[in-house]
Write a protein that holds these residues in place. Structure first.
Motif, PDB file in Angstrom:
ATOM      1  N   ILE A   1       0.824  -1.217   0.000  1.00 13.12           N
ATOM      2  CA  ILE A   1       0.000   0.000   0.000  1.00 13.12           C
ATOM      3  C   ILE A   1       0.859   1.268   0.000  1.00 13.12           C
ATOM      4  N   GLY A   2       2.169   1.103  -0.060  1.00 16.10           N
ATOM      5  CA  GLY A   2       3.041   2.261  -0.122  1.00 16.10           C
ATOM      6  C   GLY A   2       3.461   2.812   1.225  1.00 16.10           C
ATOM      7  N   GLY A   3       3.253   2.034   2.275  1.00 12.81           N
ATOM      8  CA  GLY A   3       3.675   2.462   3.606  1.00 12.81           C
ATOM      9  C   GLY A   3       2.774   3.514   4.203  1.00 12.81           C
ATOM     10  N   PHE A   4       3.324   4.297   5.113  1.00 12.86           N
ATOM     11  CA  PHE A   4       2.552   5.291   5.851  1.00 12.86           C
ATOM     12  C   PHE A   4       2.451   6.596   5.060  1.00 12.86           C
ATOM     13  N   ASP A   5       1.344   7.270   5.238  1.00 13.00           N
ATOM     14  CA  ASP A   5       1.132   8.565   4.585  1.00 13.00           C
ATOM     15  C   ASP A   5       1.839   9.638   5.409  1.00 13.00           C
ATOM     16  N   THR A   6       3.022  10.028   4.974  1.00  8.51           N
ATOM     17  CA  THR A   6       3.829  10.962   5.756  1.00  8.51           C
ATOM     18  C   THR A   6       3.326  12.399   5.678  1.00  8.51           C
ATOM     19  N   SER A   7       2.277  12.642   4.903  1.00  9.13           N
ATOM     20  CA  SER A   7       1.683  13.980   4.882  1.00  9.13           C
ATOM     21  C   SER A   7       0.762  14.201   6.081  1.00  9.13           C
ATOM     22  N   ILE A   8       0.420  13.127   6.802  1.00  9.11           N
ATOM     23  CA  ILE A   8      -0.440  13.230   7.983  1.00  9.11           C
ATOM     24  C   ILE A   8       0.444  13.484   9.192  1.00  9.11           C
ATOM     25  N   PRO A   9       0.260  14.613   9.869  1.00  7.97           N
ATOM     26  CA  PRO A   9       1.141  14.936  11.004  1.00  7.97           C
ATOM     27  C   PRO A   9       0.922  14.044  12.222  1.00  7.97           C
ATOM     28  N   PHE A  10      -0.365  13.800  12.582  1.00  5.99           N
ATOM     29  CA  PHE A  10      -0.633  13.094  13.844  1.00  5.99           C
ATOM     30  C   PHE A  10      -2.023  12.449  13.846  1.00  5.99           C
TER      31      PHE A  10
ATOM     32  N   ASN B   1     -11.675  12.755  13.806  1.00  2.00           N
ATOM     33  CA  ASN B   1     -10.664  12.395  12.819  1.00  2.00           C
ATOM     34  C   ASN B   1     -10.851  10.981  12.290  1.00  2.00           C
ATOM     35  N   PHE B   2     -11.368  10.080  13.116  1.00  3.68           N
ATOM     36  CA  PHE B   2     -11.703   8.748  12.610  1.00  3.68           C
ATOM     37  C   PHE B   2     -12.785   8.856  11.537  1.00  3.68           C
ATOM     38  N   MET B   3     -13.836   9.613  11.848  1.00  2.00           N
ATOM     39  CA  MET B   3     -14.948   9.757  10.903  1.00  2.00           C
ATOM     40  C   MET B   3     -14.491  10.447   9.620  1.00  2.00           C
ATOM     41  N   SER B   4     -13.631  11.447   9.762  1.00  4.55           N
ATOM     42  CA  SER B   4     -13.152  12.163   8.587  1.00  4.55           C
ATOM     43  C   SER B   4     -12.331  11.249   7.681  1.00  4.55           C
ATOM     44  N   GLU B   5     -11.481  10.421   8.292  1.00  6.75           N
ATOM     45  CA  GLU B   5     -10.685   9.468   7.504  1.00  6.75           C
ATOM     46  C   GLU B   5     -11.585   8.445   6.821  1.00  6.75           C
ATOM     47  N   ALA B   6     -12.598   7.974   7.544  1.00 12.61           N
ATOM     48  CA  ALA B   6     -13.484   6.950   7.013  1.00 12.61           C
ATOM     49  C   ALA B   6     -14.360   7.484   5.877  1.00 12.61           C
ATOM     50  N   ILE B   7     -14.784   8.732   5.990  1.00  8.26           N
ATOM     51  CA  ILE B   7     -15.721   9.304   5.013  1.00  8.26           C
ATOM     52  C   ILE B   7     -14.997  10.066   3.906  1.00  8.26           C
ATOM     53  N   ARG B   8     -13.997  10.892   4.289  1.00  8.09           N
ATOM     54  CA  ARG B   8     -13.333  11.772   3.329  1.00  8.09           C
ATOM     55  C   ARG B   8     -11.949  11.281   2.916  1.00  8.09           C
ATOM     56  N   ASN B   9     -11.500  10.195   3.549  1.00  4.08           N
ATOM     57  CA  ASN B   9     -10.166   9.638   3.285  1.00  4.08           C
ATOM     58  C   ASN B   9      -9.039  10.603   3.634  1.00  4.08           C
ATOM     59  N   LYS B  10      -9.273  11.453   4.609  1.00  3.60           N
ATOM     60  CA  LYS B  10      -8.235  12.345   5.121  1.00  3.60           C
ATOM     61  C   LYS B  10      -8.652  12.859   6.487  1.00  3.60           C
ATOM     62  N   PRO B  11      -7.688  13.158   7.357  1.00  5.72           N
ATOM     63  CA  PRO B  11      -8.019  13.639   8.695  1.00  5.72           C
ATOM     64  C   PRO B  11      -8.632  15.040   8.659  1.00  5.72           C
ATOM     65  N   ALA B  12      -9.305  15.394   9.751  1.00  2.00           N
ATOM     66  CA  ALA B  12      -9.903  16.721   9.862  1.00  2.00           C
ATOM     67  C   ALA B  12      -8.977  17.699  10.557  1.00  2.00           C
ATOM     68  N   THR B  13      -8.015  17.173  11.342  1.00  2.00           N
ATOM     69  CA  THR B  13      -7.150  18.022  12.165  1.00  2.00           C
ATOM     70  C   THR B  13      -5.706  17.910  11.697  1.00  2.00           C
ATOM     71  N   SER B  14      -5.107  19.052  11.393  1.00  2.00           N
ATOM     72  CA  SER B  14      -3.724  19.049  10.944  1.00  2.00           C
ATOM     73  C   SER B  14      -2.742  19.476  12.032  1.00  2.00           C
ATOM     74  N   GLU B  15      -3.215  20.199  13.026  1.00  2.00           N
ATOM     75  CA  GLU B  15      -2.341  20.685  14.093  1.00  2.00           C
ATOM     76  C   GLU B  15      -2.447  19.786  15.320  1.00  2.00           C
ATOM     77  N   TYR B  16      -1.340  19.674  16.049  1.00  2.00           N
ATOM     78  CA  TYR B  16      -1.333  18.895  17.278  1.00  2.00           C
ATOM     79  C   TYR B  16      -0.243  19.430  18.195  1.00  2.00           C
ATOM     80  N   ARG B  17      -0.328  19.070  19.463  1.00  2.00           N
ATOM     81  CA  ARG B  17       0.667  19.477  20.442  1.00  2.00           C
ATOM     82  C   ARG B  17       1.466  18.264  20.916  1.00  2.00           C
ATOM     83  N   ASP B  18       2.763  18.444  21.087  1.00  2.00           N
ATOM     84  CA  ASP B  18       3.572  17.425  21.726  1.00  2.00           C
ATOM     85  C   ASP B  18       3.379  17.537  23.232  1.00  2.00           C
ATOM     86  N   ILE B  19       2.954  16.457  23.861  1.00  2.00           N
ATOM     87  CA  ILE B  19       2.757  16.429  25.319  1.00  2.00           C
ATOM     88  C   ILE B  19       3.906  15.656  25.922  1.00  2.00           C
ATOM     89  N   ARG B  20       4.794  16.350  26.603  1.00  2.00           N
ATOM     90  CA  ARG B  20       5.957  15.698  27.196  1.00  2.00           C
ATOM     91  C   ARG B  20       6.119  16.163  28.659  1.00  2.00           C
TER      92      ARG B  20
END
Length: 241
Positions: free
Chosen positions: A166-175, A222-241
């Protein structure tokens, strides 16, 4: 079948040692060193992540200079020599019996390309811990029955050849949505199994930092967006450390 355990790690010096200790204990209980490998992907860390990983025998550290979870997972895929690639997060604690469930599932079904399961948070108070169980039972499992696929990013194993096809992971998806993306695409290759008994213990640090309800809603959207639109709805995320 040889198994490669892949652990993406960005500034995870506080959690990584415990993660590796638990993983090593579980893997050595079910397999000899030649039957598995452990790869830590140092994803542009600026702390002692690499030093912590290098302190363990039979752990190989590879470096991914471009920060991003999917980039780290892809680097692990490219570096792995196993037939089955298991992906966990650096703040997880692999419980006893986890590997046995993975290997047993692959032995039973020749069409299996991916198996995943839920999280259990080792540092979440009682009531919220119960709500998490209900979430997996009453929402996640019926959703899996409907879609036919589901994966949790820090708790899944996939066939290497299926990932390559399947071409591996989609590296355009941040998180957000990356795990649903890989599950959806793998479902074209064969069976994607979600097993409520294949539990992975992990930290609740994101739930605590961003809020229990907020985090849950964000993952559902984001699950629903991937399932329906084949792409996530959220592009931004925070690193929690």
């Amino acid at each position: 079948m040889k198994l490669s355990l892949i652990i993406p790690a960005y500034n995870e010096e506080l959690y990584l040692a415990t993660c590796l200790q638990c993983a090593m204990k579980e893997l050595t209980a079910h397999a000899t060193p030649g039957e598995f490998e452990i790869i830590v992907v140092n994803n542009a860390s600026t702390d002692r992540t690499s030093a912590v990983a290098a302190g363990f025998d039979n752990v190989r550290v590879v470096y991914e200079p471009i920060k991003g979870l999917t980039r780290a997972r892809q680097k692990g895929l490219e570096s792995a020599s196993g037939d089955i690639l298991a992906f966990i997060d650096a703040d997880t604690r692999m419980p006893s019996g986890w590997l046995g469930k993975v290997l047993d599932a692959y032995e039973k079904r020749s069409d299996l390309v991916c198996i995943s399961g839920p999280y259990r948070y080792f540092d979440l108070p009682g009531v919220k811990g119960l709500l998490v169980k209900l979430y997996w039972l009453l929402l996640a499992k019926p959703t899996y029955w409907f879609t036919g696929y589901m994966a949790v990013g820090g708790n899944f194993a996939a066939s290497k050849q299926a990932l390559l096809r399947i071409g591996g992971f989609d590296t355009s998806i941040p998180f957000y949505g990356e795990d649903t993306n890989i599950a959806r695409r793998l479902s074209v290759e064969g069976r994607v199994q979600f097993d409520l008994e294949m539990v992975m213990e992990t930290s609740a640090r994101r739930l605590k930092e961003e809020g229990f309800v907020t985090t849950a809603i964000r993952y559902v959207i984001n699950f629903m967006s991937e399932a329906i639109r084949n792409k996530p709805a959220t592009s931004e995320y925070r690193d929690i450390r």
